[in-house]
Design an enzyme around this catalytic site. Structure first.
Site, short mmCIF file in Angstrom:
data_model
loop_
_atom_site.label_atom_id
_atom_site.label_comp_id
_atom_site.label_asym_id
_atom_site.label_seq_id
_atom_site.Cartn_x
_atom_site.Cartn_y
_atom_site.Cartn_z
N ASP A 94 32.81 44.79 32.47
CA ASP A 94 34.23 44.72 32.80
C ASP A 94 34.82 43.39 32.34
OD1 ASP A 94 36.47 45.92 34.29
OD2 ASP A 94 36.27 44.17 35.57
N GLU A 135 14.16 42.26 27.37
CA GLU A 135 12.91 42.15 28.13
C GLU A 135 12.41 43.53 28.56
OE1 GLU A 135 13.87 39.88 31.63
OE2 GLU A 135 14.43 38.12 30.45
C1 NOJ Z 1 39.20 46.63 33.89
C2 NOJ Z 1 38.92 47.88 34.64
O1 NOJ Z 1 38.77 48.94 33.73
C3 NOJ Z 1 40.08 48.06 35.59
O2 NOJ Z 1 40.06 49.33 36.21
C4 NOJ Z 1 40.04 46.95 36.60
O3 NOJ Z 1 41.17 47.05 37.44
C5 NOJ Z 1 40.05 45.58 35.91
N1 NOJ Z 1 39.16 45.52 34.81
C6 NOJ Z 1 39.70 44.49 36.88
O4 NOJ Z 1 38.33 44.52 37.19
#
Ligand code: NOJ
Length: 557
Positions: free
Chosen positions: A204, A267
């Site tokens: 993310d 790993e």
């Molecule tokens: C990207 C994610 O896809 C989204 O759903 C989220 O709100 C933001 N990152 C924050 O983590």
């Protein structure tokens, strides 16, 4: 597909937005039990892997993207033991499992943040996050002018006077990746899950971890017009996109983190892999994430954001293949996810408008869903015929549109509140899936469920359910099933190259070896197909060797 290339170079990965996929325990929210019960469906769809949105312990301020404990499953979704069972059962079905890791921020309920709050200004506990005094005589102004992606300032002040940074909601404080404990902790979390058998991670906000240590104000952005269309290389096209040095996005130092993560993945046996959610200004900048000693793949948001226009799509395809090919990485293709308007609704609008990242997509003009769906069928055949891997967002295979008329009272996305109710946010693409039956919950929850689905499903979704479409050769579901079956079996598909063939303006036609042609007609008149032996698959009906507008076809030659 080559038998020796690692799986992730050509994988079709299905995104499970866990809250909305299938509810096993009847509380109206999807869960691990629900995913386990639908593994046969996923197997019959023909995908290679599932990416599961965050399932960790979380107060759910951003539906799991606010993680309180990276080694626990949230009770809403199940238990760690169930997660382990899911991984094992998915593997038995030949499906790999990729959880989501959220390294840019934690929840404000994470033990580290709670300890930092208690320890007070200037304490070492606060150094794991980004705490600063404010500006102005009494520190009442935020430390800089950064803004939250969800609206409003990116800083919140505590009663003790310190401010902390959150590029998303205030419940999602940003970590300080200069801190060695932060680095060590995430490597340990990766090992925790890799040793439980996961096949990789979706990362993310992969482009956001490193901040300019000076925390300067934002630079002026180029005017949107100067950004030009999506694309870059061809001087005949409009102006190139530019990379702008930014204090918290896509900083060069972020790649050090991923070099270390790559070593962790290596790993473990069996080609574990990462996919980056990285928003980069140019395809070159994106390619920097997927060099041989870094991550494996990255989402191709340029493809997702391109409008239904042959010139734009071709430019994105060419640029993606060139830039990723130059670093030896496979391309990936994606049309929808849990953050964007579902593509039948995007493609079903008359206006062909360039959509710029970080601006809410605002549907303009009346929706022609029949047109949008026709284009979505063609787009699926385009995406699945391109070299590299592809992502399918749950419900895309059912042709689900965006739910644009959710009552305001049910909206849950933090964007709705943070934007002062000017942006409805992302709930419209997160409505629970219809599996079977003629009324809500359409098999999403068990018959005797205690609660209704967490977002209401449109009454008309019975005809879109998986059961209603199964066996109907004209359905979106059967189109995806057939395309995925052919893709798996055809030696030309998966990870290799393509050659464009001459075609009229507005038509994309390319050849893949051995013996495969894909054509997509984005023009307004029928297109006479090139010589071929067989029509392998068509998004509509091919009559008299003509491909109708907004349709696509796969040919054997
Ligand atoms: C990207 C994610 O896809 C989204 O759903 C989220 O709100 C933001 N990152 C924050 O983590």
């Amino acid at each position: 597909m080559s038998g020796t290339a690692p799986w992730w170079r050509s994988a079709v990965i299905y995104q499970v937005y866990i809250r909305s996929f299938a509810d096993g325990n009847g509380d109206g929210v999807g869960d691990i039990a629900g995913i386990r019960s639908r593994l046969p469906y996923l197997k019959s769809l023909g995908i290679d892997a599932i990416w599961i949105n965050p399932w960790y312990k979380s107060p759910m301020a951003d539906h799991g993207y606010d993680v309180a404990d990276y080694r626990e499953i949230d009770p809403l979704f199940g238990t760690l033991a169930e997660a382990e069972q899911l991984i094992e059962e998915a593997h038995r079905h030949g499906i790999r499992v990729i959880p989501d890791i959220v390294p840019n921020h934690t929840s404000d309920r994470h033990a580290w943040f709670q300890t930092a709050l208690a320890a007070g200004p200037g304490s070492p506990e606060r150094e794991r996050y980004i705490f600063r005094p404010g500006r102005g005589p009494d520190g009442a102004e935020p430390p800089n002018d950064w803004v939250s992606c969800f609206g409003g300032p990116a800083w919140t002040r505590l009663p003790d006077g310190d401010w902390y940074l959150h590029l998303f909601a205030p419940e999602q404080p940003d970590l300080n990746w200069e801190h060695p404990e932060v680095r060590a902790e995430f490597e340990s979390v990766l090992r925790f899950w890799f040793s439980r058998g996961v096949d990789g991670f979706r990362i993310d906000v992969a482009h956001g971890l490193v901040k300019d240590p000076e925390l300067p104000d934002l630079p002026p952005r180029p005017e949107p017009a100067r950004l030009g269309p999506l694309v870059s290389r061809d001087p005949a096209r409009e102006q190139p996109r530019q990379h702008v040095d930014h204090p918290h996005w896509d900083r060069d130092e972020v790649h050090d983190i991923y070099r270390a993560w790559r070593k962790v993945a290596d790993e473990f046996p069996g080609d574990r892999s990462f996919v980056a959610e990285a928003w980069a200004d140019t395809p070159e900048r994106l390619a920097a994430y997927v060099r041989h000693d870094g991550l494996h793949t990255a989402f191709n948001f340029d493809f997702l954001m391109a409008s239904w226009n042959a010139k734009d799509l071709r430019a994105v395809i060419d640029d993606s293949l060139a830039m990723l090919g130059a670093v030896g990485a496979p391309a990936t293709w994606v049309l929808s996810n849990h953050d964007v308007v579902r593509h039948p609704s995007r493609y079903g609008r008359g206006a062909v408008k360039q959509w710029v990242a970080n601006e809410p997509y605002r549907p303009e003009g009346p929706l022609d869903l029949e047109l949008g769906t026709r284009r979505a069928r063609a787009a699926a055949l385009l995406m699945l015929a391109l070299p590299g891997g592809a992502y399918i967002y749950q419900g895309e295979e059912l042709g689900l549109p965006e739910v644009e008329d959710l009552p305001e009272a049910v909206l849950q996305d933090p964007i709705w509140e943070r934007s002062g109710h000017s942006d409805r946010g992302r709930d419209g693409c997160r409505v629970p899936l219809p599996w079977t039956g003629h009324s809500a919950p359409f098999g999403f929850s068990p018959e005797d469920a205690a609660a209704a689905p967490w977002l209401p499903q449109p009454a008309s979704w019975g005809k879109r359910s998986a059961a209603a479409q199964s066996g109907d050769e004209t359905s979106m579901l059967e189109l995806y099933r057939t395309a995925l079956r052919l893709r798996r079996a055809h030696p030309a598909l998966g990870d290799s190259s393509l050659t464009w063939l001459d075609a009229p303006t507005g038509v994309l036609t390319f050849r893949r070896e051995p013996g495969f042609i894909a054509a997509v007609n984005l023009a307004s008149t029928p297109y006479r197909l090139p010589d071929h032996t067989t029509v392998l698959l068509a998004s509509g009906t091919v009559e008299g060797g003509l491909l109708a507008p907004d349709e696509a076809v796969w040919l054997a030659v």
